[in-house]
Scaffold this motif. Structure first.
Motif, PDB file in Angstrom:
ATOM      1  N   TRP A   3      11.177 -27.938  -2.264  1.00 18.26           N
ATOM      2  CA  TRP A   3      11.780 -26.750  -1.657  1.00 18.26           C
ATOM      3  C   TRP A   3      10.898 -26.185  -0.559  1.00 18.26           C
ATOM      4  CZ3 TRP A   3      16.641 -26.315  -2.704  1.00 18.26           C
ATOM      5  CH2 TRP A   3      17.130 -26.839  -3.887  1.00 18.26           C
ATOM      6  N   VAL A   4       9.585 -26.231  -0.759  1.00 19.35           N
ATOM      7  CA  VAL A   4       8.666 -25.727   0.263  1.00 19.35           C
ATOM      8  C   VAL A   4       8.775 -26.586   1.513  1.00 19.35           C
ATOM      9  CG1 VAL A   4       6.243 -25.323   0.820  1.00 19.35           C
ATOM     10  CG2 VAL A   4       7.097 -24.765  -1.455  1.00 19.35           C
ATOM     11  N   TRP A   5       8.788 -27.894   1.335  1.00 21.62           N
ATOM     12  CA  TRP A   5       8.912 -28.815   2.465  1.00 21.62           C
ATOM     13  C   TRP A   5      10.241 -28.603   3.190  1.00 21.62           C
ATOM     14  CZ3 TRP A   5       6.333 -31.397   5.771  1.00 21.62           C
ATOM     15  CH2 TRP A   5       6.929 -32.405   6.518  1.00 21.62           C
ATOM     16  N   MET A   6      11.308 -28.430   2.429  1.00 20.92           N
ATOM     17  CA  MET A   6      12.620 -28.226   3.029  1.00 20.92           C
ATOM     18  C   MET A   6      12.657 -26.906   3.805  1.00 20.92           C
ATOM     19  SD  MET A   6      16.250 -28.489   1.151  1.00 20.92           S
ATOM     20  CE  MET A   6      17.754 -28.035   1.955  1.00 20.92           C
ATOM     21  N   LEU A   7      12.003 -25.868   3.287  1.00 23.26           N
ATOM     22  CA  LEU A   7      11.953 -24.591   3.982  1.00 23.26           C
ATOM     23  C   LEU A   7      11.190 -24.699   5.299  1.00 23.26           C
ATOM     24  CD1 LEU A   7      12.682 -21.592   3.819  1.00 23.26           C
ATOM     25  CD2 LEU A   7      10.502 -21.228   2.685  1.00 23.26           C
ATOM     26  N   ILE A   8      10.065 -25.403   5.294  1.00 21.96           N
ATOM     27  CA  ILE A   8       9.273 -25.586   6.517  1.00 21.96           C
ATOM     28  C   ILE A   8      10.061 -26.375   7.553  1.00 21.96           C
ATOM     29  CG2 ILE A   8       7.217 -26.716   7.457  1.00 21.96           C
ATOM     30  CD1 ILE A   8       5.836 -25.997   4.770  1.00 21.96           C
ATOM     31  N   VAL A   9      10.689 -27.458   7.128  1.00 21.30           N
ATOM     32  CA  VAL A   9      11.477 -28.281   8.050  1.00 21.30           C
ATOM     33  C   VAL A   9      12.669 -27.483   8.588  1.00 21.30           C
ATOM     34  CG1 VAL A   9      12.947 -30.336   8.189  1.00 21.30           C
ATOM     35  CG2 VAL A   9      10.736 -30.467   7.061  1.00 21.30           C
ATOM     36  N   SER A  10      13.281 -26.649   7.747  1.00 20.02           N
ATOM     37  CA  SER A  10      14.419 -25.844   8.186  1.00 20.02           C
ATOM     38  C   SER A  10      14.017 -24.827   9.238  1.00 20.02           C
ATOM     39  CB  SER A  10      15.049 -25.124   6.995  1.00 20.02           C
ATOM     40  OG  SER A  10      15.605 -26.057   6.095  1.00 20.02           O
ATOM     41  N   LEU A  11      12.855 -24.214   9.080  1.00 20.34           N
ATOM     42  CA  LEU A  11      12.395 -23.260  10.089  1.00 20.34           C
ATOM     43  C   LEU A  11      12.086 -23.957  11.412  1.00 20.34           C
ATOM     44  CD1 LEU A  11      10.201 -20.857   7.965  1.00 20.34           C
ATOM     45  CD2 LEU A  11      12.455 -20.428   8.949  1.00 20.34           C
ATOM     46  N   LEU A  20      21.173 -23.680  19.830  1.00 21.13           N
ATOM     47  CA  LEU A  20      22.388 -24.491  19.904  1.00 21.13           C
ATOM     48  C   LEU A  20      23.577 -23.708  19.339  1.00 21.13           C
ATOM     49  CD1 LEU A  20      23.601 -27.234  20.643  1.00 21.13           C
ATOM     50  CD2 LEU A  20      23.007 -28.024  18.352  1.00 21.13           C
ATOM     51  N   ALA A  21      23.345 -22.974  18.273  1.00 20.85           N
ATOM     52  CA  ALA A  21      24.409 -22.149  17.686  1.00 20.85           C
ATOM     53  C   ALA A  21      24.853 -21.075  18.661  1.00 20.85           C
ATOM     54  CB  ALA A  21      23.917 -21.515  16.380  1.00 20.85           C
ATOM     55  N   ALA A  44      20.056 -23.975   8.801  1.00 21.29           N
ATOM     56  CA  ALA A  44      19.601 -25.337   8.527  1.00 21.29           C
ATOM     57  C   ALA A  44      19.257 -25.506   7.057  1.00 21.29           C
ATOM     58  CB  ALA A  44      18.395 -25.674   9.401  1.00 21.29           C
ATOM     59  N   PHE A  45      18.635 -24.487   6.458  1.00 23.56           N
ATOM     60  CA  PHE A  45      18.275 -24.550   5.036  1.00 23.56           C
ATOM     61  C   PHE A  45      19.521 -24.599   4.160  1.00 23.56           C
ATOM     62  CE2 PHE A  45      17.004 -22.564   0.995  1.00 23.56           C
ATOM     63  CZ  PHE A  45      15.969 -23.415   0.635  1.00 23.56           C
ATOM     64  N   VAL A  46      20.455 -23.691   4.419  1.00 18.03           N
ATOM     65  CA  VAL A  46      21.693 -23.652   3.634  1.00 18.03           C
ATOM     66  C   VAL A  46      22.497 -24.932   3.853  1.00 18.03           C
ATOM     67  CG1 VAL A  46      23.904 -22.439   3.360  1.00 18.03           C
ATOM     68  CG2 VAL A  46      21.782 -21.140   3.578  1.00 18.03           C
ATOM     69  N   GLY A  47      22.568 -25.379   5.106  1.00 23.47           N
ATOM     70  CA  GLY A  47      23.276 -26.628   5.393  1.00 23.47           C
ATOM     71  C   GLY A  47      22.634 -27.825   4.707  1.00 23.47           C
ATOM     72  N   GLY A  48      21.310 -27.827   4.623  1.00 23.71           N
ATOM     73  CA  GLY A  48      20.612 -28.896   3.904  1.00 23.71           C
ATOM     74  C   GLY A  48      20.932 -28.886   2.425  1.00 23.71           C
ATOM     75  N   LEU A  49      21.027 -27.687   1.853  1.00 28.25           N
ATOM     76  CA  LEU A  49      21.401 -27.587   0.435  1.00 28.25           C
ATOM     77  C   LEU A  49      22.827 -28.082   0.204  1.00 28.25           C
ATOM     78  CD1 LEU A  49      19.906 -24.098  -0.525  1.00 28.25           C
ATOM     79  CD2 LEU A  49      18.999 -26.353  -1.086  1.00 28.25           C
ATOM     80  N   ASP A  58      21.473 -38.409   1.077  1.00 29.54           N
ATOM     81  CA  ASP A  58      20.902 -39.623   0.498  1.00 29.54           C
ATOM     82  C   ASP A  58      21.301 -40.890   1.241  1.00 29.54           C
ATOM     83  OD1 ASP A  58      19.757 -38.005  -1.475  1.00 29.54           O
ATOM     84  OD2 ASP A  58      21.561 -38.129  -2.699  1.00 29.54           O
ATOM     85  N   THR A  59      21.367 -40.827   2.553  1.00 27.78           N
ATOM     86  CA  THR A  59      21.722 -41.995   3.349  1.00 27.78           C
ATOM     87  C   THR A  59      20.484 -42.501   4.081  1.00 27.78           C
ATOM     88  OG1 THR A  59      22.321 -40.620   5.236  1.00 27.78           O
ATOM     89  CG2 THR A  59      24.077 -41.176   3.705  1.00 27.78           C
ATOM     90  N   SER A  60      20.560 -43.728   4.569  1.00 21.88           N
ATOM     91  CA  SER A  60      19.441 -44.266   5.350  1.00 21.88           C
ATOM     92  C   SER A  60      19.698 -44.003   6.832  1.00 21.88           C
ATOM     93  CB  SER A  60      19.292 -45.759   5.091  1.00 21.88           C
ATOM     94  OG  SER A  60      20.449 -46.437   5.507  1.00 21.88           O
ATOM     95  N   GLY A  61      18.639 -43.857   7.587  1.00 20.87           N
ATOM     96  CA  GLY A  61      18.767 -43.587   9.018  1.00 20.87           C
ATOM     97  C   GLY A  61      19.033 -42.118   9.284  1.00 20.87           C
ATOM     98  N   PRO A  62      19.404 -41.795  10.525  1.00 21.26           N
ATOM     99  CA  PRO A  62      19.683 -40.392  10.852  1.00 21.26           C
ATOM    100  C   PRO A  62      20.880 -39.879  10.059  1.00 21.26           C
ATOM    101  CG  PRO A  62      19.484 -41.708  12.847  1.00 21.26           C
ATOM    102  CD  PRO A  62      19.501 -42.665  11.698  1.00 21.26           C
ATOM    103  N   ASP A  63      20.753 -38.691   9.539  1.00 25.38           N
ATOM    104  CA  ASP A  63      21.815 -38.082   8.749  1.00 25.38           C
ATOM    105  C   ASP A  63      22.668 -37.193   9.649  1.00 25.38           C
ATOM    106  OD1 ASP A  63      20.909 -39.239   6.364  1.00 25.38           O
ATOM    107  OD2 ASP A  63      19.449 -37.637   6.080  1.00 25.38           O
ATOM    108  N   TRP A  64      23.541 -37.810  10.448  1.00 23.25           N
ATOM    109  CA  TRP A  64      24.336 -37.061  11.413  1.00 23.25           C
ATOM    110  C   TRP A  64      25.265 -36.071  10.739  1.00 23.25           C
ATOM    111  CZ3 TRP A  64      22.117 -37.208  15.810  1.00 23.25           C
ATOM    112  CH2 TRP A  64      21.454 -38.355  16.236  1.00 23.25           C
ATOM    113  N   THR A  65      25.802 -36.448   9.583  1.00 22.00           N
ATOM    114  CA  THR A  65      26.686 -35.535   8.865  1.00 22.00           C
ATOM    115  C   THR A  65      25.909 -34.323   8.372  1.00 22.00           C
ATOM    116  OG1 THR A  65      27.980 -37.448   8.152  1.00 22.00           O
ATOM    117  CG2 THR A  65      28.381 -35.378   7.004  1.00 22.00           C
ATOM    118  N   GLN A  66      24.689 -34.542   7.900  1.00 21.15           N
ATOM    119  CA  GLN A  66      23.846 -33.432   7.471  1.00 21.15           C
ATOM    120  C   GLN A  66      23.540 -32.510   8.649  1.00 21.15           C
ATOM    121  OE1 GLN A  66      20.033 -34.474   5.833  1.00 21.15           O
ATOM    122  NE2 GLN A  66      19.282 -32.393   6.013  1.00 21.15           N
ATOM    123  N   TYR A  67      23.218 -33.082   9.792  1.00 22.23           N
ATOM    124  CA  TYR A  67      22.923 -32.271  10.972  1.00 22.23           C
ATOM    125  C   TYR A  67      24.138 -31.445  11.376  1.00 22.23           C
ATOM    126  CZ  TYR A  67      18.904 -35.409  11.393  1.00 22.23           C
ATOM    127  OH  TYR A  67      17.763 -36.134  11.155  1.00 22.23           O
TER     128      TYR A  67
END
Length: 92
Positions: A3-11, A20-21, A44-49, A58-67
């Motif tokens: 969760w800490v890593w995800m929060l840092i990456v989201s910021l 962009l928004a 980004a954090f909420v979208g990641g969740l 859980d896909t390989s390569g760029p996660d375009w749907t997640q983005y």
């Protein structure tokens, strides 16, 4: 630790997704760059969740749907912040 890593990456993603928004949203948003980045980071954090819950992450390569999910969430959060900021400024 995840969760800490995800929060840092989201910021960090907020630096990209926030502006962009604002480009995607119609009209002018009277919010600062800090609020824009924070809104993008929260989106980004909420979208990641959401992406993790849907199994998109859980896909390989760029996660375009997640983005895409993260950008949509960033647009919603930035729109909420912009609406709140404009409402609080108009009542003062």
């Amino acid at each position: 630790m995840y969760w800490v890593w995800m929060l840092i990456v989201s910021l960090i993603a907020g630096i990209i997704f926030g502006p962009l928004a604002r480009l995607i949203l119609p009209g002018k948003q009277n919010i600062s760059l800090g609020w824009t980045i924070l809104g993008g980071g929260v989106g980004a954090f909420v979208g990641g969740l959401i992406a993790k819950a849907l199994g998109v992450k859980d896909t390989s390569g760029p996660d375009w749907t997640q983005y895409l999910i993260q950008i949509i969430c960033a647009v919603i959060v930035v729109a909420i912040i912009a609406g709140y900021q404009s409402r609080s400024r108009s009542t003062v």
